[in-house]
Design a protein around this motif. Structure first.
Motif, short mmCIF file in Angstrom:
data_model
loop_
_atom_site.label_atom_id
_atom_site.label_comp_id
_atom_site.label_asym_id
_atom_site.label_seq_id
_atom_site.Cartn_x
_atom_site.Cartn_y
_atom_site.Cartn_z
N PRO A 313 42.37 10.20 58.49
CA PRO A 313 41.21 11.06 58.27
C PRO A 313 41.03 11.38 56.80
O PRO A 313 42.01 11.51 56.05
CB PRO A 313 41.55 12.32 59.08
N GLY A 314 39.79 11.51 56.39
CA GLY A 314 39.50 11.85 55.00
C GLY A 314 38.08 11.46 54.65
O GLY A 314 37.22 11.36 55.52
N THR A 315 37.84 11.20 53.37
CA THR A 315 36.51 10.78 52.90
C THR A 315 36.69 9.70 51.84
O THR A 315 37.73 9.58 51.22
CB THR A 315 35.73 11.96 52.30
N VAL A 316 35.62 8.92 51.65
CA VAL A 316 35.58 7.88 50.62
C VAL A 316 34.34 8.12 49.77
O VAL A 316 33.22 8.15 50.29
CB VAL A 316 35.54 6.46 51.23
N ASP A 317 34.54 8.28 48.46
CA ASP A 317 33.42 8.58 47.57
C ASP A 317 32.39 7.45 47.60
O ASP A 317 32.74 6.27 47.55
CB ASP A 317 33.93 8.77 46.14
N ASP A 318 31.12 7.81 47.67
CA ASP A 318 30.06 6.81 47.77
C ASP A 318 29.85 6.05 46.46
O ASP A 318 29.33 4.93 46.47
CB ASP A 318 28.73 7.48 48.15
N THR A 319 30.27 6.63 45.34
CA THR A 319 30.01 6.01 44.04
C THR A 319 31.13 5.09 43.58
O THR A 319 30.90 3.94 43.22
CB THR A 319 29.78 7.09 42.97
N ASP A 320 32.37 5.59 43.61
CA ASP A 320 33.47 4.79 43.06
C ASP A 320 34.55 4.43 44.08
O ASP A 320 35.52 3.76 43.76
CB ASP A 320 34.12 5.50 41.86
N GLY A 321 34.40 4.89 45.33
CA GLY A 321 35.35 4.53 46.37
C GLY A 321 36.64 5.32 46.39
O GLY A 321 37.58 4.95 47.10
N THR A 322 36.71 6.40 45.65
CA THR A 322 37.93 7.21 45.64
C THR A 322 38.19 7.80 47.03
O THR A 322 37.30 8.39 47.65
CB THR A 322 37.82 8.35 44.62
N VAL A 323 39.42 7.65 47.49
CA VAL A 323 39.80 8.15 48.82
C VAL A 323 40.44 9.52 48.69
O VAL A 323 41.34 9.72 47.88
CB VAL A 323 40.78 7.18 49.50
N ALA A 324 39.97 10.47 49.50
CA ALA A 324 40.59 11.79 49.62
C ALA A 324 41.03 11.96 51.06
O ALA A 324 40.21 12.10 51.95
CB ALA A 324 39.60 12.88 49.21
N LEU A 325 42.34 11.92 51.29
CA LEU A 325 42.87 12.01 52.64
C LEU A 325 42.91 13.46 53.11
O LEU A 325 43.13 14.38 52.31
CB LEU A 325 44.27 11.41 52.71
N ALA A 326 42.68 13.68 54.39
CA ALA A 326 42.75 15.01 54.99
C ALA A 326 44.07 15.15 55.75
O ALA A 326 44.69 14.15 56.14
CB ALA A 326 41.57 15.22 55.94
N THR A 327 44.50 16.39 55.97
CA THR A 327 45.77 16.62 56.66
C THR A 327 45.66 16.38 58.16
O THR A 327 46.64 16.06 58.83
CB THR A 327 46.27 18.05 56.41
N LYS A 328 44.43 16.53 58.71
CA LYS A 328 44.24 16.33 60.15
C LYS A 328 42.77 16.00 60.41
O LYS A 328 41.90 16.33 59.59
CB LYS A 328 44.65 17.56 60.94
N PRO A 329 42.46 15.36 61.54
CA PRO A 329 41.07 15.05 61.87
C PRO A 329 40.25 16.32 62.06
O PRO A 329 40.74 17.33 62.57
CB PRO A 329 41.18 14.27 63.18
N SER A 330 39.01 16.26 61.65
CA SER A 330 38.08 17.37 61.87
C SER A 330 36.66 16.84 61.74
O SER A 330 36.44 15.70 61.33
CB SER A 330 38.32 18.50 60.86
N ALA A 331 35.70 17.70 62.05
CA ALA A 331 34.31 17.30 61.93
C ALA A 331 33.88 17.18 60.48
O ALA A 331 32.80 16.67 60.19
CB ALA A 331 33.41 18.31 62.66
N ALA A 332 34.74 17.61 59.55
CA ALA A 332 34.41 17.53 58.13
C ALA A 332 34.97 16.27 57.49
O ALA A 332 34.80 16.04 56.29
CB ALA A 332 34.97 18.76 57.41
#
Length: 373
Positions: A313-332
């Motif tokens: 779980p996490g997000t991937v930046d739309d511009t440069d692809g930077t990954v930010a991992l989350a500690t647990k799954p969520s709607a965010a």
């Protein structure tokens, strides 16, 4: 019977592009045995509650939540739908829509809530569906048999399919060419066989058009090579069943076909892994998550291998692809590997979803690049 509806590539592209205030992705094992489907329905109800709880946790709009719940409850209460299942089920829902896909492959029970769908399990089903057609072909017979993962094979009704070469020619068996004295036996036989095989190919188009299901040819010489020379279906596998199908039952054809499919899938994975290691030296193969996400964002990935069971779980930046991992799954958050997969597909790259033991170096993702990044 196994009821299967695997998404096509245009459908999967559309699903990867879909965005909504809440996209619920539910995957669960099911069974084609109607009398045993109750457990699957219970699991679906539990996963639905989990998804709604995640939305409640982020204060999701109550009216939109109610619309989404209505879609999911309507599916849960549809007894006819649950009566016709395969080995697993994918449910993709928003407040405005609901899509389902019945799959031959097995999936891990999963629920994901985000602003986009979680689609990696569908990629595995598309890559390794364990579903194929067998064309049993000889001078004396032409049959199309559908093969499933864990269910008996069944004959397919193909309108216009000639029963034999003699039937296609409207005459006695092709070895008897006394009706055509202007040709030698060998020349006449070859022409009649080619005419027969062209009619077979034309008839198959009515059933196979638009499909991507593998087609396995069961035939011997000279019929096998001759059919391959004029076949128009792109899904015909190079490896076939090298035995006369005349006396082979549907069950025997299915057994031989599964062996061909296993070899075909294993060869694809082996070739991709070998190419990955070959390209490392030229900086065109990477397995670092951040590097792969960056390459996918810039459209540099030609072939992506992903671990089908890994969820990050996490997000991937739309511009440069930077990954930010989350500690647990969520709607965010959402599955970052799934997001990387979508970016590769939308940029025209290919994806191979495999088990962890088949991944290069045991990585969660591995990419073969079009050019160094």
């Amino acid at each position: 019977m196994l009821y299967i509806d695997i998404p096509t590539h245009p459908e999967i592209r559309a699903l990867f592009e879909a965005r909504a205030d809440a996209c619920v992705s539910i995957y669960l094992p099911t069974t084609p045995e109607t009398q045993n489907v109750t457990l699957s329905r219970i699991s679906f109800g539990n996963l639905t509650r989990t998804a709604l709880e995640q939305l409640d946790a982020v204060g999701f709009d109550k009216r939109r939540r109610a619309a989404l719940e209505e879609h999911l409850l309507a599916l849960d209460e549809d007894g006819e739908f649950w009566r016709l299942q395969a080995n697993s089920l994918a449910v993709l829902a928003t407040s405005d829509s609901l899509r389902t896909f019945r799959l031959a492959t097995e999936v891990t029970e999963t629920v994901e809530v985000s602003d986009r769908f979680y689609l990696k399990p569908l990629m595995r089903a598309m890559a390794f569906p364990q579903h194929a057609f067998v064309l049993a072909l000889s001078e004396n017979d032409a049959r199309l048999v559908e093969v499933f993962a864990d269910q008996p094979a069944s004959a397919v009704n193909v309108p216009g399919l000639p029963a034999s070469a003699a039937d296609a020619a409207g005459r006695s068996p092709v070895n008897n060419l006394t009706q055509d004295t202007t040709q030698t036996n060998s020349e006449g036989r070859k022409k009649l066989l080619l005419s027969f095989l062209r009619k077979v190919d034309a008839a198959l188009r009515t059933v196979l058009a638009g499909r991507e299901t593998p087609l396995i040819l069961a035939a011997t010489e000279p019929v096998g090579p001759m059919f391959r020379s004029l076949n128009s279906y792109p899904g015909l596998l190079a490896e076939g069943i090298s035995a006369s199908p005349d006396d082979m039952s549907e069950s025997a054809l299915a057994s031989a076909a599964r062996s061909v499919l296993d070899g075909h899938y294993a060869a694809r994975i082996e070739a991709a892994t070998a190419l990955f290691h070959e390209r490392i030296g030229s900086h065109r193969a990477i397995s670092d998550l951040q590097a792969v996400a960056r390459a996918a964002t810039f459209g540099a990935v030609d072939l992506l291998l992903v671990d089908i069971d890994e969820v990050m779980p996490g997000t991937v930046d739309d511009t440069d692809g930077t990954v930010a991992l989350a500690t647990k799954p969520s709607a965010a958050s959402y599955g970052v590997i799934d997001e990387i997969t979508g970016r590769v597909i939308l940029a025209g790259g290919k994806v191979l979803a495999v088990r962890r033991e088949d991944m290069p170096d045991g990585a969660a993702v591995a990419a073969i690049l079009r050019y160094p990044v």
